[in-house]
Design a protein around this motif. Sequence first.
Motif, PDB file in Angstrom:
ATOM      1  N   THR A 107      47.559  39.733  50.404  1.00 35.49           N
ATOM      2  CA  THR A 107      46.311  39.010  50.635  1.00 35.49           C
ATOM      3  C   THR A 107      45.132  39.667  49.923  1.00 35.49           C
ATOM      4  O   THR A 107      44.267  38.975  49.365  1.00 35.49           O
ATOM      5  CB  THR A 107      46.032  38.916  52.142  1.00 35.49           C
ATOM      6  N   PHE A 108      45.081  40.986  49.914  1.00 40.10           N
ATOM      7  CA  PHE A 108      43.945  41.688  49.307  1.00 40.10           C
ATOM      8  C   PHE A 108      44.187  42.057  47.843  1.00 40.10           C
ATOM      9  O   PHE A 108      43.348  42.719  47.236  1.00 40.10           O
ATOM     10  CB  PHE A 108      43.630  42.954  50.119  1.00 40.10           C
ATOM     11  N   ASN A 109      45.310  41.615  47.274  1.00 39.76           N
ATOM     12  CA  ASN A 109      45.592  41.939  45.883  1.00 39.76           C
ATOM     13  C   ASN A 109      44.795  41.013  44.960  1.00 39.76           C
ATOM     14  O   ASN A 109      44.850  39.787  45.105  1.00 39.76           O
ATOM     15  CB  ASN A 109      47.091  41.784  45.608  1.00 39.76           C
ATOM     16  N   PRO A 110      44.053  41.553  43.994  1.00 44.39           N
ATOM     17  CA  PRO A 110      43.213  40.702  43.136  1.00 44.39           C
ATOM     18  C   PRO A 110      44.003  39.773  42.234  1.00 44.39           C
ATOM     19  O   PRO A 110      43.517  38.694  41.876  1.00 44.39           O
ATOM     20  CB  PRO A 110      42.396  41.712  42.328  1.00 44.39           C
ATOM     21  N   SER A 111      45.218  40.154  41.855  1.00 48.48           N
ATOM     22  CA  SER A 111      46.025  39.249  41.037  1.00 48.48           C
ATOM     23  C   SER A 111      46.424  38.015  41.835  1.00 48.48           C
ATOM     24  O   SER A 111      46.425  36.894  41.308  1.00 48.48           O
ATOM     25  CB  SER A 111      47.265  39.972  40.511  1.00 48.48           C
ATOM     26  N   MET A 112      46.766  38.194  43.114  1.00 45.32           N
ATOM     27  CA  MET A 112      47.040  37.040  43.955  1.00 45.32           C
ATOM     28  C   MET A 112      45.761  36.241  44.191  1.00 45.32           C
ATOM     29  O   MET A 112      45.769  35.000  44.207  1.00 45.32           O
ATOM     30  CB  MET A 112      47.652  37.479  45.292  1.00 45.32           C
ATOM     31  N   GLY A 113      44.634  36.932  44.358  1.00 46.88           N
ATOM     32  CA  GLY A 113      43.368  36.232  44.510  1.00 46.88           C
ATOM     33  C   GLY A 113      43.038  35.373  43.306  1.00 46.88           C
ATOM     34  O   GLY A 113      42.513  34.253  43.443  1.00 46.88           O
ATOM     35  N   ASP A 114      43.373  35.869  42.127  1.00 46.04           N
ATOM     36  CA  ASP A 114      43.177  35.104  40.893  1.00 46.04           C
ATOM     37  C   ASP A 114      44.176  33.945  40.815  1.00 46.04           C
ATOM     38  O   ASP A 114      43.811  32.815  40.486  1.00 46.04           O
ATOM     39  CB  ASP A 114      43.339  36.051  39.702  1.00 46.04           C
ATOM     40  N   TYR A 115      45.418  34.227  41.163  1.00 48.65           N
ATOM     41  CA  TYR A 115      46.506  33.246  41.022  1.00 48.65           C
ATOM     42  C   TYR A 115      46.309  32.055  41.947  1.00 48.65           C
ATOM     43  O   TYR A 115      46.466  30.896  41.538  1.00 48.65           O
ATOM     44  CB  TYR A 115      47.829  33.954  41.327  1.00 48.65           C
ATOM     45  N   LEU A 116      45.952  32.316  43.209  1.00 48.41           N
ATOM     46  CA  LEU A 116      45.764  31.231  44.173  1.00 48.41           C
ATOM     47  C   LEU A 116      44.290  30.953  44.444  1.00 48.41           C
ATOM     48  O   LEU A 116      43.939  30.371  45.479  1.00 48.41           O
ATOM     49  CB  LEU A 116      46.531  31.528  45.462  1.00 48.41           C
ATOM     50  N   THR A 117      43.429  31.362  43.542  1.00 51.83           N
ATOM     51  CA  THR A 117      42.043  30.896  43.386  1.00 51.83           C
ATOM     52  C   THR A 117      41.138  31.159  44.575  1.00 51.83           C
ATOM     53  O   THR A 117      40.186  30.408  44.805  1.00 51.83           O
ATOM     54  CB  THR A 117      42.018  29.387  43.029  1.00 51.83           C
ATOM     55  N   TYR A 118      41.386  32.212  45.350  1.00 52.70           N
ATOM     56  CA  TYR A 118      40.444  32.568  46.405  1.00 52.70           C
ATOM     57  C   TYR A 118      39.638  33.816  46.051  1.00 52.70           C
ATOM     58  O   TYR A 118      38.815  34.293  46.842  1.00 52.70           O
ATOM     59  CB  TYR A 118      41.139  32.726  47.760  1.00 52.70           C
ATOM     60  N   LEU A 119      39.872  34.390  44.881  1.00 52.72           N
ATOM     61  CA  LEU A 119      39.009  35.435  44.357  1.00 52.72           C
ATOM     62  C   LEU A 119      37.620  34.835  44.120  1.00 52.72           C
ATOM     63  O   LEU A 119      37.494  33.757  43.514  1.00 52.72           O
ATOM     64  CB  LEU A 119      39.587  35.973  43.047  1.00 52.72           C
ATOM     65  N   ASP A 120      36.564  35.516  44.620  1.00 51.01           N
ATOM     66  CA  ASP A 120      35.183  35.023  44.522  1.00 51.01           C
ATOM     67  C   ASP A 120      34.991  33.714  45.297  1.00 51.01           C
ATOM     68  O   ASP A 120      34.124  32.897  44.968  1.00 51.01           O
ATOM     69  CB  ASP A 120      34.758  34.831  43.062  1.00 51.01           C
ATOM     70  N   ASN A 121      35.801  33.512  46.322  1.00 53.05           N
ATOM     71  CA  ASN A 121      35.703  32.329  47.179  1.00 53.05           C
ATOM     72  C   ASN A 121      34.472  32.453  48.081  1.00 53.05           C
ATOM     73  O   ASN A 121      34.301  33.460  48.771  1.00 53.05           O
ATOM     74  CB  ASN A 121      36.978  32.236  48.020  1.00 53.05           C
TER      75      ASN A 121
END
Length: 707
Positions: free
Chosen positions: A307-321
């Motif tokens: 959940t806190f991994n930035p690559s997953m945040g980028d991949y599933l588009t919740y980075l900078d959500n």
Amino acid sequence: MSPTPQNRARILAISVSSLLVPLSGQGMESLELTVTDGQMHIQLPPAGSPDMFQSMEWSRNLIDWQMVGRDYGFGWENSFPNLLSIAGEGTNKSLTHPLEAGARFFRGFASPSSGLNTASSVSRFLQQASFGPTRDLIDSFPGIETPSGINDYPYGYFEQWIDEQMALDVTSLRKFWRERSNPAFVDNSLNSPFEVGHNPANGTQLSYWLNGQDRIDPDQADAIAAGRNANDVSFSAGETKEIVWYQVATTAPDALRQRAAWALSQIFVLGEGGSTQTNAAERFLVYYDIFVRHAFGNFRDILGEVTFNPSMGDYLTYLDNRKEDPVVGTFPDENYAREIMQLFTIGIWMLNQDGSLQRDANGNGIPTYDNNDIIEVAKIFTGLRKQYNGRSGIGDEGNIEIKFGNYVDPMRMQSSWHDFSAKTLLDGSTLDPFPETNAGAIAEINAFLDHLFNHPNVGPFIARRLIQRLTVSNPSPNYIQAVAQAFNEGTYNGSGTGQRGDLAVVFKAILLHPEAREPALSLDTAHGKLREPLVRLLHYARVFEITSPQTFGLLPFWKLDQVIAQAPFNSPSVFNFYQSDHQPLGSLQDRDLFSPEFQITTDVTSLGLANAIRTLVYEGIADVIGARGYSQGDLDLSYEAGLAADTSVLIDHLDLVLTAGRLSDENRQILFETIDPMPASTLSDREIRVKLALSLISLLPEFNVIY
């Protein structure tokens, strides 16, 4: 799945409305059928021993038959998709089914199992528990000298090997890469696991990104000094992470951990498609190492790190959500909120602990969540952003691979972007208010992850998917329930931490359950699984000890996703290479059975895999599976060449290491008649014999399917 059993005695019973006519079968007593309260009861024969397989099947037309009960030495049980009730105690058990209008035909089978010898049983186990057996793993396996009994419940020798594997040091992909890339990397492993320093003894073998934009390639001077062609070590940046994965999967001593990590990574999928910076290695290796490090740890830790991994945040588009902004009409991104429930934890339907659907009063499935739940959960995953490049208090920018932003360290929280409103959870309860600070927002995310982790669906949902990756495509309710129970209770067969989500006992439950171990189940035509194409290719690389002297010993397989539709970090979507519930057209779909791997099994990929294995055997890592027209990695067939003068001895050996002693008499005879007339007087002659045999065996069902 497994071959059709032969020469089985049968019993046939016919039910036409209230008319029940039992018919005797050869070698078995006739069925007794009774009707009470609108229920039909079919008396089952006494349970047999593990060297006997018994089954009960039904049909409406005497042509299409489906299993409704089976016994392989552990009592009668039902199996998907026809979950008929089995009632009674001891030897007095019966199948129970509502009496229906129209015809039902029942038949029973009993057949002795041919069994497997000790070495073959070990080889079969290693097909499930690793990327393929090797001669060393077979020869050193606990109990390998035992003439019989290795398959006796509770399978102590297999558990001993599992315990030994779990005790081995972790082979980290990130560590492997850092030791062979940027010479400026220093050891920071006390703060971040496996953020080790560069190992000067290795030189620069793998490319890396420096200062955001500059890619540094392997040291060609080192290659030339070592007698290698400089062109041999010129890998693309995107190729680097795959080369590391192939190396570890093929050669790492902690074979079980690497196989378990691959299975977990196919649940928490992150692929190049949909990701940015796909030619940066460390961010992908850091993500994959989550599963390597926690393969025998706790599922909750995996859920948190993903959940806190930035690559997953980028991949599933919740980075900078960001939280909702009513002024401009924006809302939180819902992508991760949906997938963490649908794919990572609970699925879309409420489940019983045996994997069967829970149903409402009308017989319909019960959803686990709805669109309103997604909207609520999306609010929780707001405010997460990449760490600063400098990582104050963690390390300096030069000690990780930076390419336009820090996609290596866990995401930080920006509380001004987080939605602190009250959220309703899946069970109707409400998350307690959290302080409107960075720490409070992170605590809220973790509270929701705890809520998901403790959902009753997680055990059976994850159990079925991990079972499918390792042992069988259609696990029985008993099998799913046993693995789910291990997940829920944190214990299996007396071992474990007692903590929910203990993956060490989950993998033990998968590999040590009788449904995975008993050879008698080879007679069940719904048992087993099609092996993943990548695993089949690596099986050859492992058992024949592939080496690559001109590429620092690395294994530069290339573009396998284009050849066999499968390669590390190349899943086409978050739904993995194939879906758990895929049903190929034909007999499997007609019987309502699943076979995920058939989703990428087409005429193109089937030929592609056969050609890939043949290329590996005859040419090495070249052409269709390599980046060069010449070999950058060759199988070592010297041991097999030493056996090849005696065709029977050669086939016996290949049967052990490639098909786990399951070669049919027919296929063995075909191999013999093909190989035996060939010359065998010179070493070259014997190598030709071996290569032809290897190429042919790769086409056989006994190699391509586990059962």
